[in-house]
Design a protein around this motif. Sequence first.
Motif, mmCIF file in Angstrom:
data_model
loop_
_atom_site.group_PDB
_atom_site.id
_atom_site.type_symbol
_atom_site.label_atom_id
_atom_site.label_comp_id
_atom_site.label_asym_id
_atom_site.label_seq_id
_atom_site.Cartn_x
_atom_site.Cartn_y
_atom_site.Cartn_z
ATOM 1 N N GLY A 194 3.134 -41.455 21.503
ATOM 2 C CA GLY A 194 3.716 -41.825 20.217
ATOM 3 C C GLY A 194 4.322 -40.645 19.489
ATOM 4 N N SER A 195 4.624 -39.551 20.216
ATOM 5 C CA SER A 195 5.231 -38.370 19.601
ATOM 6 C C SER A 195 6.079 -37.641 20.631
ATOM 7 C CB SER A 195 4.145 -37.421 19.065
ATOM 8 O OG SER A 195 4.719 -36.189 18.656
ATOM 9 N N THR A 196 7.261 -37.189 20.211
ATOM 10 C CA THR A 196 8.127 -36.392 21.084
ATOM 11 C C THR A 196 8.101 -34.920 20.701
ATOM 12 O OG1 THR A 196 10.047 -36.805 19.656
ATOM 13 C CG2 THR A 196 9.708 -38.330 21.503
ATOM 14 N N ALA A 197 7.312 -34.558 19.686
ATOM 15 C CA ALA A 197 7.279 -33.181 19.198
ATOM 16 C C ALA A 197 6.744 -32.225 20.258
ATOM 17 C CB ALA A 197 6.422 -33.096 17.933
ATOM 18 N N GLY A 216 -3.059 -29.990 35.950
ATOM 19 C CA GLY A 216 -1.620 -30.226 35.876
ATOM 20 C C GLY A 216 -1.295 -31.362 34.939
ATOM 21 N N GLY A 217 -0.022 -31.474 34.605
ATOM 22 C CA GLY A 217 0.383 -32.561 33.716
ATOM 23 C C GLY A 217 1.828 -32.416 33.312
ATOM 24 N N GLY A 218 2.190 -33.129 32.260
ATOM 25 C CA GLY A 218 3.567 -33.064 31.792
ATOM 26 C C GLY A 218 3.931 -34.207 30.866
ATOM 27 N N ARG A 219 5.223 -34.268 30.536
ATOM 28 C CA ARG A 219 5.721 -35.292 29.605
ATOM 29 C C ARG A 219 6.272 -36.486 30.375
ATOM 30 N NH1 ARG A 219 6.724 -36.612 24.616
ATOM 31 N NH2 ARG A 219 5.747 -34.708 23.823
ATOM 32 N N TYR A 220 5.956 -37.658 29.813
ATOM 33 C CA TYR A 220 6.425 -38.926 30.419
ATOM 34 C C TYR A 220 6.878 -39.827 29.283
ATOM 35 C CZ TYR A 220 1.467 -39.628 29.340
ATOM 36 O OH TYR A 220 0.241 -39.645 28.717
ATOM 37 N N ASP A 221 8.132 -39.691 28.883
ATOM 38 C CA ASP A 221 8.579 -40.298 27.630
ATOM 39 C C ASP A 221 8.707 -41.814 27.634
ATOM 40 O OD1 ASP A 221 8.562 -38.187 25.912
ATOM 41 O OD2 ASP A 221 10.618 -37.578 26.295
ATOM 42 N N ILE A 223 7.549 -45.649 23.947
ATOM 43 C CA ILE A 223 6.371 -44.887 23.498
ATOM 44 C C ILE A 223 6.314 -43.593 24.293
ATOM 45 C CG2 ILE A 223 3.868 -44.836 23.244
ATOM 46 C CD1 ILE A 223 3.864 -47.824 22.953
ATOM 47 N N ALA A 224 6.624 -42.490 23.629
ATOM 48 C CA ALA A 224 6.652 -41.184 24.290
ATOM 49 C C ALA A 224 5.235 -40.697 24.558
ATOM 50 C CB ALA A 224 7.388 -40.174 23.413
ATOM 51 N N GLY A 225 5.071 -39.892 25.600
ATOM 52 C CA GLY A 225 3.747 -39.376 25.919
ATOM 53 C C GLY A 225 3.796 -38.049 26.640
ATOM 54 N N VAL A 226 2.696 -37.295 26.528
ATOM 55 C CA VAL A 226 2.543 -36.042 27.268
ATOM 56 C C VAL A 226 1.049 -35.827 27.476
ATOM 57 C CG1 VAL A 226 2.526 -34.636 25.143
ATOM 58 C CG2 VAL A 226 3.122 -33.576 27.346
ATOM 59 N N GLY A 227 0.689 -35.299 28.650
ATOM 60 C CA GLY A 227 -0.738 -35.118 28.919
ATOM 61 C C GLY A 227 -1.006 -34.090 29.998
ATOM 62 N N ILE A 228 -2.276 -33.689 30.076
ATOM 63 C CA ILE A 228 -2.728 -32.747 31.106
ATOM 64 C C ILE A 228 -4.015 -33.265 31.730
ATOM 65 C CG2 ILE A 228 -1.668 -30.702 30.086
ATOM 66 C CD1 ILE A 228 -4.463 -30.012 28.931
#
Length: 454
Positions: free
Chosen positions: A155-158, A318-323, A334-339
């Motif tokens: 819920g954030s692209t920041a 590992g991880g990354g952004r998956y918008d 729904i934007a997302g990013v995770g590790i």
Amino acid sequence: MAKPSIPQGTRDFSADTVRKRNYIFNTIRNVFELYGFEPLETPAMENLDTLMGKYGEEGDKLIFKILNNGISDPKNIDKSKAGFEKVLEGKSSSDLTERALKYDLTIPFARHVAMNHGRLTFPYRRYQIQPVWRADRPQKGRYREFTQCDADVVGSTALINEVELCNIYNEVFNRLGLWDYELKINSRKILTALATLCGGASKLTDITVAIDKLDKIGLDRVKEELKERELSEKQIAIIEKYLLINGSNEEKLAQITALIGHIETGKKGIEEIELIYQQSPNIKLHIDFTLARGLNYYTGIILEAKAPPEVKMGSIGGGGRYDDLTGLFDVPGIAGVGISFGVDRIYDVLEELQLFPEAVQSGTKAIFFNMGETESKFAFTIMQQLRAKNVSCEMYHEFAKVSKQFSYAEKKKIQYAVIIGSKEIEQKYCLVKDLSTGLQQVVLFDKLFTYFNK
């Protein structure tokens, strides 16, 4: 009678191992909560269509599928391969399996968000610590059942989210004593620009799948694979130039800008890496354009944590952004990013480097010796008073020779042995022996708690 065994790629965990694993879990959990993430758990199994097609062609092959109930009465199944194949004959894939063990925590999390987005408060910051399963070939640091620890923001692209996730990695690994870990960073936008330079975005999957194998098979084999995937010599030459970018972070940024900076997607990816790099001065970020992370759902920044160089180990996180990950479940935008932390590999690294604190391996702090029926009843009341104050202790289960009770305590690595006989009851004291030093002291009953917490 069959010899007891467990499936290949799985393990039993003894008390010492569980305590060490809990040390890792608690360290990670404390940092997650320090950064405002809240816990979530999802089922061990998911519907097969939830998982398939989300991990790329290599990942889909490693999904553990579960046979449907009621395929046949198990009592009537011939245990031979031929007999089992006869039972399955003529059945469609949906007849055979509709569920699978979860491959990772990210896709089930996306499914959860898609199902509950109307009730969640965004940005939604969640962490998850649960086992996952992969039908992989077992080897050192690679298991078929293992535990992941994930943190995601949706819920954030920041880009502040990526900066914070880098700091979470740094905080956790520093707390675990892994000062020389390496945190690699790249962007799928840069890889997309590379694909554009090589003829179009349709080439992205072919390129990333091949590049993702670079550490395992080397540059020459990667070039061969790209050729097999019908890339031209000119396109392969561009990719080789990309893969040979080296030097300091600043030098790499200059080289990548010269190569793909004129492509809008690549320019954006470079800008994002520069921003994160500038906002993370205390983190050993290593810009690595060979990092691909061959999962199809990544769209922006990608990260990978590597163990200290003296340990022969692959990725430990590992991880990354998956918008638009929830768009896979008809809930777009729904934007997302995770590790993710690879706990099993982190465990092996800490074990090899002998970084587990000695206190982690202790369970029972004190054992009360069984000196007879009357004495053990009295000792039990003292023991309960200590337990009420959070001092872990136990009593030997029967009256036995003192030497036997000492042997039991030493095998269990219990630090203190408490002896209360009839004389001690009468004079209101006990004998406490520190088994780590051999020192024995007289301690009054009402001073025991203070003694154990000195």
